[in-house]
Design an enzyme around this catalytic site. Structure first.
Site, mmCIF file in Angstrom:
data_model
loop_
_atom_site.group_PDB
_atom_site.id
_atom_site.type_symbol
_atom_site.label_atom_id
_atom_site.label_comp_id
_atom_site.label_asym_id
_atom_site.label_seq_id
_atom_site.Cartn_x
_atom_site.Cartn_y
_atom_site.Cartn_z
ATOM 1 C CB SER A 167 -0.861 -0.006 1.266
ATOM 2 O OG SER A 167 -1.396 1.280 1.519
ATOM 3 C CE1 TYR A 178 -3.959 -2.389 5.175
ATOM 4 C CE2 TYR A 178 -3.760 -0.062 4.663
ATOM 5 C CZ TYR A 178 -3.948 -1.359 4.243
ATOM 6 O OH TYR A 178 -4.128 -1.637 2.906
ATOM 7 C CB ALA A 227 3.084 -1.041 11.851
ATOM 8 C CE LYS A 239 -1.377 -3.880 3.196
ATOM 9 N NZ LYS A 239 -1.512 -5.088 2.375
#
Ligand code: NAD
Length: 244
Positions: free
Chosen positions: A144, A157, A159, A161
């Protein structure tokens, strides 16, 4: 150099989701054989499989919870047994979490890190012996833009990715000499169910379409020459180009 995916065996996780389904359709158009790996929403998995069949491809549908260690550690071997080989792994399954930092619970931490980091890590380990037998060995991990940035209320989220992107960079270097290519794709807001959690402020016309991410995945899969792309960051056209 542009190469064909005809008869290559492609494993896609999260194949019933928005981006996963578009990736499956994209590789089906190229004549690849496809395993739809994991997912508890049978209706969505079957819908994806039906789209693939329209291109004359008979998919292998393997429903299951990737958070379940028994399923996670056996699914790659089952797919290899079914097709006799694996050429490409696309780690696309993922989950999002939207909460202020101080309200993020330890169980959320474990759940997000498990699906977004541990699952692709384990699948990469499991698939490498098969990829070593392939002349088209490729792994694509869907991260992402938050693998590069940090959005408010998305600490865990983000962390996860960053961690996915991090181990992908190491793995890419470790296996490069064996002609195994490993890439990360880092999309901004894509028009799928997930974006309702990550970016409730965005509307349809603001967003990247899942098929656009599938096109980028196809570009990576069908080029094997001297120019190698490590990771691709995809921003929404509506965004300021200097603020990916
Ligand atoms: P989606 O919710 O439509 O799809 C997610 C898929 O992951 C679903 O098929 C779901 O079944 C699968 N999945 C989740 N947990 C699972 C589990 N425990 N076992 C098996 N399967 C599981 O969302 P999407 O937007 O298509 O997301 C695909 C990937 O793209 C994710 O990794 C996501 O983080 C990433 N991404 C999405 C966006 C976006 O804006 N939509 C942006 C950047 C990155």
């Amino acid at each position: 150099m542009k190469v064909t995916l005809k008869d290559k065996v492609v494993v896609v996780t999260g194949a019933g989701g928005g981006i996963g389904s578009a990736i499956c359709e994209g590789v089906a158009k190229e004549g690849a054989r496809i395993a739809l790996c994991g997912g508890n929403n049978l209706e969505k998995l079957n819908a994806s499989a039906d789209i693939i069949r329209e291109y004359g491809v008979d998919p292998y549908v393997l429903p299951g919870d990737l958070a379940n260690m028994d399923f996670l550690t056996t699914c790659i071997d089952k797919i290899a047994q079914h097709f006799g080989r694996i050429d490409i792994l696309i780690n696309n399954a993922g989950i999002a979490h939207n909460a202020p930092f101080e309200e993020t619970k330890m169980e959320d931490f474990d759940r997000i890190m498990n699906i977004n980091v541990k699952v692709p890590f384990v699948l990469c380990q499991k698939v490498l012996p098969y990829l070593r037998e392939s002349n088209h060995a490729t792994i694509i991990n869907i991260a992402s833009v938050v693998a590069h940035k940090g959005y408010v209320n998305q600490a865990i989220y983000t962390a996860s990715k960053h961690a996915l992107h991090g181990f992908t960079k190491s793995l890419a270097n470790e296996v490069y000499a064996e002609n195994i290519r490993v890439h990360t794709v880092c999309p901004g807001g894509v028009f799928t169910d997930m974006v309702k959690v990550t970016r409730p402020d965005l509307t349809g016309e603001d967003m990247i379409m899942p098929e656009e991410i599938a096109d980028i995945v196809l570009f990576l899969l069908t080029r094997r020459g001297n120019a190698v792309i490590d990771d691709i960051c995809v921003r929404r056209a509506a965004k300021n180009p200097f603020d990916v």
